[in-house]
Enzyme design. Structure first.
Site, PDB file in Angstrom:
ATOM      1  N   SER A   1     -14.311  -4.817   4.582  1.00  0.00           N
ATOM      2  CA  SER A   1     -14.732  -4.009   3.429  1.00  0.00           C
ATOM      3  C   SER A   1     -14.324  -4.656   2.109  1.00  0.00           C
ATOM      4  O   SER A   1     -15.009  -4.461   1.099  1.00  0.00           O
ATOM      5  CB  SER A   1     -14.226  -2.574   3.527  1.00  0.00           C
ATOM      6  OG  SER A   1     -12.831  -2.494   3.617  1.00  0.00           O
ATOM      7  N   GLY A   2     -13.223  -5.374   2.073  1.00  0.00           N
ATOM      8  CA  GLY A   2     -12.899  -6.248   0.944  1.00  0.00           C
ATOM      9  C   GLY A   2     -12.556  -5.590  -0.372  1.00  0.00           C
ATOM     10  O   GLY A   2     -12.607  -6.244  -1.406  1.00  0.00           O
ATOM     11  N   GLY A   3     -12.278  -4.280  -0.359  1.00  0.00           N
ATOM     12  CA  GLY A   3     -11.945  -3.611  -1.613  1.00  0.00           C
ATOM     13  C   GLY A   3     -13.073  -2.747  -2.162  1.00  0.00           C
ATOM     14  O   GLY A   3     -12.937  -2.147  -3.223  1.00  0.00           O
TER      15      GLY A   3
ATOM     16  N   ARG B   1      -9.243  -1.062   4.684  1.00  0.00           N
ATOM     17  CA  ARG B   1      -9.155  -0.070   3.601  1.00  0.00           C
ATOM     18  C   ARG B   1     -10.268   0.963   3.630  1.00  0.00           C
ATOM     19  O   ARG B   1     -10.021   2.152   3.397  1.00  0.00           O
ATOM     20  CB  ARG B   1      -9.145  -0.797   2.239  1.00  0.00           C
ATOM     21  CG  ARG B   1      -7.825  -1.425   1.927  1.00  0.00           C
ATOM     22  CD  ARG B   1      -7.938  -2.464   0.835  1.00  0.00           C
ATOM     23  NE  ARG B   1      -8.616  -3.672   1.299  1.00  0.00           N
ATOM     24  CZ  ARG B   1      -8.866  -4.743   0.519  1.00  0.00           C
ATOM     25  NH1 ARG B   1      -8.504  -4.730  -0.743  1.00  0.00           N
ATOM     26  NH2 ARG B   1      -9.466  -5.806   1.013  1.00  0.00           N
TER      27      ARG B   1
ATOM     28  N   GLU C   1     -12.969 -14.720  10.641  1.00  0.00           N
ATOM     29  CA  GLU C   1     -13.109 -14.017   9.354  1.00  0.00           C
ATOM     30  C   GLU C   1     -12.980 -14.960   8.159  1.00  0.00           C
ATOM     31  O   GLU C   1     -11.880 -15.217   7.683  1.00  0.00           O
ATOM     32  CB  GLU C   1     -12.051 -12.901   9.243  1.00  0.00           C
ATOM     33  CG  GLU C   1     -12.165 -12.127   7.937  1.00  0.00           C
ATOM     34  CD  GLU C   1     -11.150 -10.990   7.798  1.00  0.00           C
ATOM     35  OE1 GLU C   1     -10.241 -10.883   8.644  1.00  0.00           O
ATOM     36  OE2 GLU C   1     -11.273 -10.228   6.838  1.00  0.00           O
TER      37      GLU C   1
ATOM     38  N   ARG D   1       0.854  -1.218   0.000  1.00  0.00           N
ATOM     39  CA  ARG D   1       0.000   0.000   0.000  1.00  0.00           C
ATOM     40  C   ARG D   1       0.879   1.254   0.000  1.00  0.00           C
ATOM     41  O   ARG D   1       0.562   2.236  -0.667  1.00  0.00           O
ATOM     42  CB  ARG D   1      -0.939  -0.021   1.205  1.00  0.00           C
ATOM     43  CG  ARG D   1      -1.773  -1.298   1.239  1.00  0.00           C
ATOM     44  CD  ARG D   1      -3.250  -1.144   1.527  1.00  0.00           C
ATOM     45  NE  ARG D   1      -3.908  -2.384   1.137  1.00  0.00           N
ATOM     46  CZ  ARG D   1      -4.517  -3.217   1.966  1.00  0.00           C
ATOM     47  NH1 ARG D   1      -4.637  -2.913   3.245  1.00  0.00           N
ATOM     48  NH2 ARG D   1      -5.068  -4.325   1.534  1.00  0.00           N
TER      49      ARG D   1
ATOM     50  N   LYS E   1     -16.679 -12.009  11.311  1.00  0.00           N
ATOM     51  CA  LYS E   1     -16.267 -10.943  10.379  1.00  0.00           C
ATOM     52  C   LYS E   1     -16.389 -11.462   8.952  1.00  0.00           C
ATOM     53  O   LYS E   1     -15.441 -11.996   8.373  1.00  0.00           O
ATOM     54  CB  LYS E   1     -14.828 -10.519  10.686  1.00  0.00           C
ATOM     55  CG  LYS E   1     -14.257  -9.493   9.733  1.00  0.00           C
ATOM     56  CD  LYS E   1     -12.982  -8.861  10.263  1.00  0.00           C
ATOM     57  CE  LYS E   1     -12.369  -7.948   9.216  1.00  0.00           C
ATOM     58  NZ  LYS E   1     -11.289  -7.107   9.742  1.00  0.00           N
TER      59      LYS E   1
HETATM   60  P1  13P Z   1     -10.572  -4.685   4.439  1.00  0.00           P
HETATM   61  O1  13P Z   1     -11.642  -3.954   5.174  1.00  0.00           O
HETATM   62  O2  13P Z   1      -9.565  -3.798   3.765  1.00  0.00           O
HETATM   63  O3  13P Z   1     -11.094  -5.768   3.556  1.00  0.00           O
HETATM   64  O4  13P Z   1      -9.711  -5.434   5.534  1.00  0.00           O
HETATM   65  C1  13P Z   1     -10.358  -6.105   6.551  1.00  0.00           C
HETATM   66  C2  13P Z   1      -9.426  -7.052   7.132  1.00  0.00           C
HETATM   67  O5  13P Z   1      -9.111  -6.962   8.283  1.00  0.00           O
HETATM   68  C3  13P Z   1      -8.888  -8.127   6.276  1.00  0.00           C
HETATM   69  O6  13P Z   1      -8.394  -9.152   7.073  1.00  0.00           O
END
Ligand code: 13P
Length: 352
Positions: free
Chosen positions: A261-263, A294, A177, A33, A219
């Site tokens: 959030s996943g992108g 993110r 998660e 990043r 999550k």
């Molecule tokens: P994002 O919200 O960027 O997807 O990251 C969440 C996270 O903790 C991934 O393991």
């Protein structure tokens, strides 16, 4: 294990319409990043960036817990105060990512298994002693031609359940998660189908391993069309599909669901979380919260760009996203919040 303490911590993580801030990028991910924005990829820049985050004034008004990484949990502010103490003093619960990353799953091209169970009991004991009260483990499930396979879903669910049981034994709340990735052309319906299968398998494994559901947080991904799918459903349709899928798969004993959030863009992630709370909050057995990386950090990182002079503007941007997501938990987020002059940060140094 003190079950009541676990339950209290899990409930505290989703109390007062707050959510989690994931700041647990591994060094390679954080460096990636930084590289995109021309920020030097050193231990010191990673430390400086994390100091910016944990010292953001007012962050505790929207953030209940922050997920750290093995390097970060040992780091300090310039004045020598450990980040864990800065967070705890602000009323933010420190957590820690404990998986060691997703590796290729043997015999399953295109699929991953998350590693990190070996030695986990000892690592959890150390992190707990350092002040972490919850932990995170991320499994990744790719969607594509003929995948995910049962082999991938079952091995990842099994690992998540063994991790969760070890966390609870150590007195730490497991954030479980299983992420169905957004990458690909698949439809919303396909994401819904895969997410349902993954969650049902995960909860079956959690049951087999004796995990206390009241003392954990789920999550998951939101149910979304693949990022390159030609049909991109509206916010309310995503909210409906996500709720339908979760209601079919997640036991009511779980206190909270904190989405990754996943992108997704920061604004869409807030809008979709808001729509779920507007439409379903009063009928859901669990809190619908957030655990974004993110979607909370990216605007701040883009403002900071490694420049000391941009710290304050970046902190305002971080706080703004955190507040938007707290508003989304209440069903009070609107696009107008993005335009409010009070919350749009001013750069003190132009970005090159
Ligand atoms: P994002 O919200 O960027 O997807 O990251 C969440 C996270 O903790 C991934 O393991």
């Amino acid at each position: 294990m003190n079950a009541q303490e676990l339950i209290d911590t899990a409930n505290a993580l989703v109390a007062d319409d707050k959510g989690l801030l994931a700041m647990d990028e591994s060094n390679p991910t954080c460096n990636k990043r930084f590289a995109k924005l021309g920020i030097p990829q050193t231990e010191e820049t990673r430390r400086a960036y994390r100091e910016l985050i944990v010292t953001t004034p007012g962050l505790e008004e929207s953030i209940s817990g922050a997920i750290l990484y093995n390097e970060t949990i040992r780091q300090q502010k310039k004045d020598g105060t450990l980040f864990v103490k800065v967070l705890t003093d602000a009323g933010i619960i420190p957590g820690i990512k404990v998986d060691t990353g997703a590796k290729d799953l043997a015999g399953h091209p295109g699929e991953k298994i998350t590693e990190g169970l070996d030695g986990l009991r000892d690592r959890l004991a150390e992190y707990s002693q350092m002040g972490a009260r919850f932990a995170k483990w991320r499994a990744v499930i790719a969607v594509g031609e003929g995948i995910p396979s049962r082999g991938c879903i079952e091995t990842n669910a099994h690992a998540l359940a063994r991790y969760a049981a070890l966390c609870q034994e150590a007195g730490m709340v497991p954030v479980v998660e299983p992420e169905v990735l957004m990458d690909g052309q698949h439809t919303l319906e396909r994401c819904c189908e895969v997410t349902e299968e993954v969650l049902k398998t995960v909860f079956s494994q959690l049951y087999i391993q004796g995990v206390t559901l009241e003392g954990m947080i789920l999550k998951p991904n939101m149910v979304l069309p693949g990022s390159t799918c030609s049909k991109q459903e509206a916010v309310d349709e995503v909210a409906d599909a996500t709720e339908r899928c979760l209601l079919r798969s997640v036991p009511a004993a779980v206190p909270g669901i904190a989405f990754l959030s996943g992108g997704q863009s920061a604004e869409l992630a807030s809008a979709r979380l808001n729509a779920m709370n507007v439409r379903f909050k009063s009928r859901m057995p669990w809190a619908l919260a957030f655990s974004f990386a993110r979607a909370i950090q990216q605007p701040a990182l883009e403002i900071w760009r490694g420049q000391e002079a941009n710290v304050s503007a970046a902190q305002q941007a971080l706080n703004h996203r955190a507040s938007c997501n707290r508003a989304a938990r209440r069903g009070e987020y609107s696009a107008a919040m993005e335009k409010s002059s009070a919350t749009v940060p001013q750069l003190t140094q132009p970005v090159a």
